[in-house]
Design an enzyme around this catalytic site. Structure first.
Site, PDB file in Angstrom:
ATOM      1  CB  SER A 129      -0.836  -0.041   1.280  1.00 65.29           C
ATOM      2  OG  SER A 129      -1.455   1.195   1.520  1.00 65.29           O
ATOM      3  CE1 TYR A 143      -3.676  -1.765   5.790  1.00 66.40           C
ATOM      4  CE2 TYR A 143      -3.089   0.408   4.933  1.00 66.40           C
ATOM      5  CZ  TYR A 143      -3.405  -0.925   4.721  1.00 66.40           C
ATOM      6  OH  TYR A 143      -3.420  -1.417   3.431  1.00 66.40           O
ATOM      7  CE  LYS A 146      -1.099  -3.727   3.871  1.00 61.10           C
ATOM      8  NZ  LYS A 146      -1.123  -5.031   3.197  1.00 61.10           N
TER       9      LYS A 146
HETATM   10  N1  LIG Z   1      -8.679  -1.695  -0.957  1.00 59.43           N
HETATM   11  C1  LIG Z   1      -7.763  -0.788  -0.730  1.00 59.43           C
HETATM   12  O1  LIG Z   1      -8.047   0.419  -0.737  1.00 59.43           O
HETATM   13  C2  LIG Z   1      -6.331  -1.200  -0.489  1.00 59.43           C
HETATM   14  C3  LIG Z   1      -5.334  -0.207  -0.595  1.00 59.43           C
HETATM   15  C4  LIG Z   1      -4.011  -0.548  -0.361  1.00 59.43           C
HETATM   16  C5  LIG Z   1      -3.689  -1.866  -0.060  1.00 59.43           C
HETATM   17  N2  LIG Z   1      -4.673  -2.818   0.041  1.00 59.43           N
HETATM   18  C6  LIG Z   1      -4.259  -4.172   0.426  1.00 59.43           C
HETATM   19  O2  LIG Z   1      -4.788  -5.129  -0.472  1.00 59.43           O
HETATM   20  C7  LIG Z   1      -4.989  -6.361   0.216  1.00 59.43           C
HETATM   21  C8  LIG Z   1      -6.352  -6.927  -0.149  1.00 59.43           C
HETATM   22  O3  LIG Z   1      -7.336  -6.031   0.267  1.00 59.43           O
HETATM   23  P1  LIG Z   1      -8.730  -5.852  -0.498  1.00 59.43           P
HETATM   24  O4  LIG Z   1      -8.823  -4.444  -0.907  1.00 59.43           O
HETATM   25  O5  LIG Z   1      -8.931  -6.903  -1.515  1.00 59.43           O
HETATM   26  O6  LIG Z   1      -9.755  -6.025   0.744  1.00 59.43           O
HETATM   27  P2  LIG Z   1     -10.770  -7.190   1.139  1.00 59.43           P
HETATM   28  O7  LIG Z   1     -11.760  -7.361   0.066  1.00 59.43           O
HETATM   29  O8  LIG Z   1     -11.242  -6.827   2.510  1.00 59.43           O
HETATM   30  O9  LIG Z   1      -9.872  -8.502   1.197  1.00 59.43           O
HETATM   31  C9  LIG Z   1      -9.058  -8.842   2.283  1.00 59.43           C
HETATM   32  C10 LIG Z   1      -8.880 -10.339   2.270  1.00 59.43           C
HETATM   33  O10 LIG Z   1      -7.988 -10.709   3.349  1.00 59.43           O
HETATM   34  C11 LIG Z   1      -8.576 -11.809   3.988  1.00 59.43           C
HETATM   35  N3  LIG Z   1      -8.105 -12.061   5.344  1.00 59.43           N
HETATM   36  C12 LIG Z   1      -8.268 -11.301   6.466  1.00 59.43           C
HETATM   37  N4  LIG Z   1      -7.735 -11.928   7.518  1.00 59.43           N
HETATM   38  C13 LIG Z   1      -7.219 -13.112   7.067  1.00 59.43           C
HETATM   39  C14 LIG Z   1      -6.547 -14.191   7.657  1.00 59.43           C
HETATM   40  N5  LIG Z   1      -6.306 -14.231   8.971  1.00 59.43           N
HETATM   41  N6  LIG Z   1      -6.146 -15.234   6.871  1.00 59.43           N
HETATM   42  C15 LIG Z   1      -6.403 -15.240   5.552  1.00 59.43           C
HETATM   43  N7  LIG Z   1      -7.073 -14.246   4.924  1.00 59.43           N
HETATM   44  C16 LIG Z   1      -7.466 -13.192   5.677  1.00 59.43           C
HETATM   45  C17 LIG Z   1     -10.065 -11.524   3.974  1.00 59.43           C
HETATM   46  O11 LIG Z   1     -10.796 -12.686   4.329  1.00 59.43           O
HETATM   47  P3  LIG Z   1     -12.198 -12.624   5.133  1.00 59.43           P
HETATM   48  O12 LIG Z   1     -13.232 -12.320   4.106  1.00 59.43           O
HETATM   49  O13 LIG Z   1     -12.338 -13.972   5.736  1.00 59.43           O
HETATM   50  O14 LIG Z   1     -12.067 -11.536   6.159  1.00 59.43           O
HETATM   51  C18 LIG Z   1     -10.201 -11.089   2.529  1.00 59.43           C
HETATM   52  O15 LIG Z   1     -10.278 -12.212   1.690  1.00 59.43           O
HETATM   53  C19 LIG Z   1      -4.767  -6.080   1.700  1.00 59.43           C
HETATM   54  O16 LIG Z   1      -3.502  -6.565   2.089  1.00 59.43           O
HETATM   55  C20 LIG Z   1      -4.826  -4.571   1.791  1.00 59.43           C
HETATM   56  O17 LIG Z   1      -4.021  -4.065   2.852  1.00 59.43           O
HETATM   57  C21 LIG Z   1      -5.981  -2.518  -0.181  1.00 59.43           C
END
Ligand SMILES: NC(=O)c1ccc[n+]([C@@H]2O[C@H](COP(=O)([O-])OP(=O)(O)OC[C@H]3O[C@@H](n4cnc5c(N)ncnc54)[C@H](OP(=O)(O)O)[C@@H]3O)[C@@H](O)[C@H]2O)c1
Length: 295
Positions: A141, A154, A158
């Site tokens: 991120s 957070y 990261k």
């Molecule tokens: N969306 C943004 O704005 C953004 C920006 C920068 C970086 N990111 C990064 O991108 C990555 C994915 O995020 P996303 O945007 O796709 O959000 P998301 O839709 O909330 O996906 C997060 C995923 O992580 C899983 N997770 C949480 N705890 C876990 C655990 N203990 N073991 C295995 N899986 C687990 C969740 O599973 P559950 O459904 O079971 O909770 C979900 O599948 C993250 O690392 C986030 O920090 C996102």
């Protein structure tokens, strides 16, 4: 051609789900995707999205990155007994004044974002080292490169992941293993809905001083505007992952957006960091946008 074996964490939604589908439906069937998620009761969306994929390009496995036993036992379930491309994507957020977060919430976030990433890499790296080949790709991120108000914890997680991967990349060069950090800005996934954030009516905010409360209110408005103005679609992000996967020699960092680059560059400039702090304050609390070339 032998398929590349890909393992992705956090595939119940968002980027993980999208990447699993994209790779499993590759026209040339170049990949065998192991899409992992901690809770298999959430697999329906993914199954629905891969309905038309060839059966031998895809499999779902249970894996909770915070449970070492679950991580280690996943290795045994991989038929090919190897992972060529490991995608550490699982992550959660936490937003609010630091004095309002419980120790449990902070620990949980570090358990997923940092220790979960470490455990996953620890489990799959020895095989890659033995084969002298592999790729590790991380959903990182811009919050891993620059401090963001009220995202202190957070960002700390990261930043730690950035340090972990940058350090690993140096040694892993020797083993022909490439580490790539995908530096996402805001992405239109469920991340914001899933993240643990204190809304303005949250009772733990009652104990916070009025200045912090009002700054946090302003931040939440800023956050909404930023998501409206610059959030990227998942598809856009996935193309950046694909670029890292397909590159003959991948870079350490891939930026999905140029929007935050002026602030990142400012932070890295040699003024001791104060200019960055002032610029970020102006950006969030006075709406003075960083000069950016494009979205
Ligand atoms: N969306 C943004 O704005 C953004 C920006 C920068 C970086 N990111 C990064 O991108 C990555 C994915 O995020 P996303 O945007 O796709 O959000 P998301 O839709 O909330 O996906 C997060 C995923 O992580 C899983 N997770 C949480 N705890 C876990 C655990 N203990 N073991 C295995 N899986 C687990 C969740 O599973 P559950 O459904 O079971 O909770 C979900 O599948 C993250 O690392 C986030 O920090 C996102």
């Amino acid at each position: 051609m032998e398929k590349k074996v890909v393992l992705i964490t956090g595939c119940s939604s968002g980027i993980g789900l999208g990447l699993a589908v994209l790779l499993a439906s590759d026209t040339y069937q170049r990949f065998k995707v192991y899409a992992t998620m901690r809770d298999l009761s959430k697999k329906e969306n993914l199954l629905e999205s891969v309905r038309d994929c060839h059966a031998d390009t895809f499999e779902i496995l249970q894996m909770d990155v915070t449970d070492q036993q679950s991580v280690v036992s996943t290795i045994e379930k991989i038929k090919e007994q190897r992972v060529d491309i490991l995608v550490c994507n699982a992550g959660i957020g936490l937003m609010g004044p630091i004095e309002c977060h419980s120790y449990e919430a902070i620990k949980k976030m570090f358990d997923v974002n940092l220790f979960g990433t470490i455990s996953t890499i620890q489990a799959f790296l020895p095989g890659m080292k033995q084969r002298r080949s592999g790729r590790v790709i991380i959903s990182s991120s811009v919050g891993g490169l620059q401090g963001i108000p009220f995202n202190d914890v957070y960002c700390a997680s990261k930043f730690a992941v950035e340090g972990l991967c940058e350090s690993l990349a140096i040694v892993l060069q020797h083993f022909n293993i490439h580490v790539s950090l995908i530096e996402c800005g805001p992405v239109s996934t469920n991340f914001m809905n899933n993240l643990n954030f204190l809304d303005t009516s949250d009772s733990s905010l009652q104990n916070v001083d009025s200045d912090t409360h009002s700054l946090y209110d302003q931040y939440l408005q800023h956050c909404q505007t930023i998501f409206q103005d610059v959030a990227q679609d998942t598809e856009e992000i996935l193309q950046v992952f694909l670029e890292a996967i397909d590159a003959p020699i991948p870079s350490l960092r891939y930026f999905t957006t140029q929007f935050f680059m002026p602030l990142i560059k400012l932070k890295l400039s040699c003024d001791g960091g104060s200019e960055y702090v002032r610029a970020m304050h102006k950006f969030v609390f006075s709406g003075v946008k960083p000069k950016s070339e494009s979205k």
